[in-house]
Design a protein around this motif. Structure first.
Motif, short mmCIF file in Angstrom:
data_model
loop_
_atom_site.label_atom_id
_atom_site.label_comp_id
_atom_site.label_asym_id
_atom_site.label_seq_id
_atom_site.Cartn_x
_atom_site.Cartn_y
_atom_site.Cartn_z
N LEU A 1 -2.34 40.28 20.44
CA LEU A 1 -1.70 40.64 21.71
C LEU A 1 -2.33 39.86 22.87
N THR A 2 -3.65 39.80 22.87
CA THR A 2 -4.35 39.07 23.94
C THR A 2 -3.97 37.59 23.93
N ALA A 3 -3.86 37.00 22.73
CA ALA A 3 -3.48 35.59 22.63
C ALA A 3 -2.10 35.35 23.23
N MET A 4 -1.17 36.25 22.96
CA MET A 4 0.19 36.08 23.51
C MET A 4 0.20 36.25 25.02
N LEU A 5 -0.45 37.29 25.52
CA LEU A 5 -0.40 37.56 26.95
C LEU A 5 -1.19 36.54 27.77
N ASN A 6 -2.24 35.97 27.18
CA ASN A 6 -2.98 34.93 27.88
C ASN A 6 -2.13 33.69 28.12
#
Length: 503
Positions: free
Chosen positions: A48-53
């Motif tokens: 999730l963090t990878a996508m939102l970053n």
């Protein structure tokens, strides 16, 4: 209406088989797609963090029985992120465009994968490369520039390490170059081939700074013709015009000394981005030129040389315009103030000269320190008080006849700024600093020592086209060591002679 055979291609050349990584890289607009992520634990948080970053407005639905507090915190600040606390069922994928399975349940991940394939959806299964239709690779981003790194699922750890290498190697100012290139592309007129040729020429610096062969050939012809014309003209005047020969022989020998010195010092400055002022001032003081007149000669010569160098750096895309604006006005104010002060004290040159020599001595040690630490990694945070740096650099530069490069450039680089963009910005701003300082000196001083001034002006101007391009040809560290030693020795000599006279 007949249809074309399926094997009817645009080209008759069959695709070539290749070994190794067979993945085809794409960049998805996640804000226009609906991604369903199953899993609210550590793996789910990582995905999730990878996508939102990379896409803060990504539309993501996270399905899990429980969520980590970090996932809930992300949901609180992300409008299109939805958390659904429940067990997964296959109908949860009815409105999905992409699927990511990030649970620690092998059977559940297999079920999610089958449900995705039943709906013709692409899926990423965490830590199971063989079950993935796509991978989430490591990403390097500098503004609008984004680079994806893939190891074909073999080693995410290597991909992360490569990300760190590229993130450090690529300058933040590269985004400024992208914006400038966009403006250039929009302004270009002509056919497609011409636009491609122009954009290739402008961006040649990114792959080593080489221009297309045709451009180099034209430039070589122009400079060769100019040098040949100059040589023929001087030779003809020398042998056919007695008045010219008499004029040359009656020129103060100092002119020729300063002509050669200006040429050499400009070449050195082009190689390491600093030291023209300190070397020229040190040389001028050793030749008996008072501090104010020495500084005037340095700054007058720098108008043309830095104008040429600054223009070339501008053409090569090496100027950070935000940094340039922050340096310019404070630098001009500091330069004008310093030039006025040192000109007012010209009659006391017997006392100001050792002070300036002491200043050049300090700069000599600064350059020596930079030479020793030139290859060391700098971890200092970027300097924030750019206007104050410009003000101090401009003032000290005018008072001491140099230091803009040694102080401003070295401080910017030591503070984490990229060397290439820092050099280009400092060179261009130096043109305006030299212009203001020179105007102040001319208004304040009576015309003296013009043979030294003329020598520096002509010598540095002749070296400028070469100086802007030799930084990659010779060892900057060796030059910095040599310059530092010479400046230190000459400055020590001047200070020692003054002390000896007092005794």
């Amino acid at each position: 209406m007949t249809s074309l055979p399926r094997n009817n291609h645009i080209t008759d050349v069959p695709p070539q088989k290749s070994e190794g990584n067979q993945l085809f890289p794409v960049f998805l607009k996640l804000n226009n797609l609906h991604t369903v992520l199953v899993g609210g634990g550590n793996v789910g948080l990582e995905k999730l963090t990878a996508m939102l970053n990379n896409s803060h407005d990504a539309a993501v639905t996270v399905i899990a029985k429980t969520f980590l507090p970090q996932v809930e915190a992300l949901a609180a600040g992300t409008p299109k992120l939805t958390l659904v606390q429940k067990a997964f069922v296959d109908t949860d994928l009815d409105n999905a465009d992409l699927v990511i399975a990030a649970t620690d349940d092998v059977e559940l991940n297999a079920y999610i994968r089958q449900s995705a394939h039943d709906r013709k959806l692409l899926i990423n299964v965490a830590d199971k490369p063989d079950l993935c239709d796509f991978y989430l690779g490591s990403i390097v981003q500098k503004g609008d520039l984004k680079i994806g790194i893939s190891t074909n699922g073999k080693s995410p750890t290597v991909a992360k390490r490569l990300k760190e290498v590229f993130s450090e190697a690529l300058p933040d100012e590269l985004d400024t170059t992208l914006q400038q290139m966009s403006q250039i592309r929009n302004k270009l007129s002509g056919d497609f081939a011409y636009k491609v040729e122009e954009l290739n020429r402008v961006t040649a610096i990114l792959v080593g700074g080489k221009k297309p062969p045709s451009f180099n050939a034209i430039k070589l012809v122009v400079w060769s013709a100019f040098v040949a014309f100059l040589a023929i003209t001087i030779t003809s005047l020398w042998f056919r015009e007695p008045a010219f020969q008499s004029f040359v022989t009656n020129v103060n020998p100092q002119f020729y000394y300063f002509l050669g010195a200006g040429f050499v010092f400009a070449l050195i400055d082009g190689a390491i981005g600093m030291s023209y002022g300190v070397t020229s001032t040190t040389f001028s003081l050793s030749m008996g030129i008072p501090p104010a007149s020495a500084s005037m000669g340095v700054h007058l010569s720098e108008i043309l040389s830095n104008g040429i160098a600054g223009w070339m750096h501008y053409r090569m895309g090496n100027v950070n315009w935000k940094l340039f604006k922050l340096l310019l006005i404070p630098g001009i104010v500091g330069a004008a103030t310093g030039a006025y002060l040192v000109s007012s004290l010209e009659h006391y040159s017997v006392y100001t000269k050792p002070l300036v020599s002491l200043y050049t001595l300090i700069l000599g040690f600064v350059i020596l320190s930079k030479a020793i630490n030139i290859n060391r990694k700098r971890t200092t945070a970027k300097i924030k008080r750019i206007p104050l740096l410009g003000l101090g650099g401009g003032f000290i530069d005018a008072v001491g006849g140099g230091g803009w490069g040694s102080i401003v450039l070295s401080t910017l680089i030591a503070g984490g700024r990229h060397p290439r963009f820092s050099l280009g910005t400092v060179k261009l701003s130096r043109f305006f600093i030299a212009l203001v300082s020179s105007a102040t000196f001319i208004l304040m001083l009576n015309g003296k020592h013009w043979e030294a001034v003329a020598g520096l002006v002509i010598g540095s101007a002749l070296a400028s086209p070469v100086a802007a391009r030799i930084s990659n040809k010779i060892s900057a560290k060796a030059i910095m060591f040599a310059v530092a030693v010479i400046v230190i020795l000459i400055s020590l000599r001047s200070v020692g002679l003054f002390i000896f006279k007092l005794i």
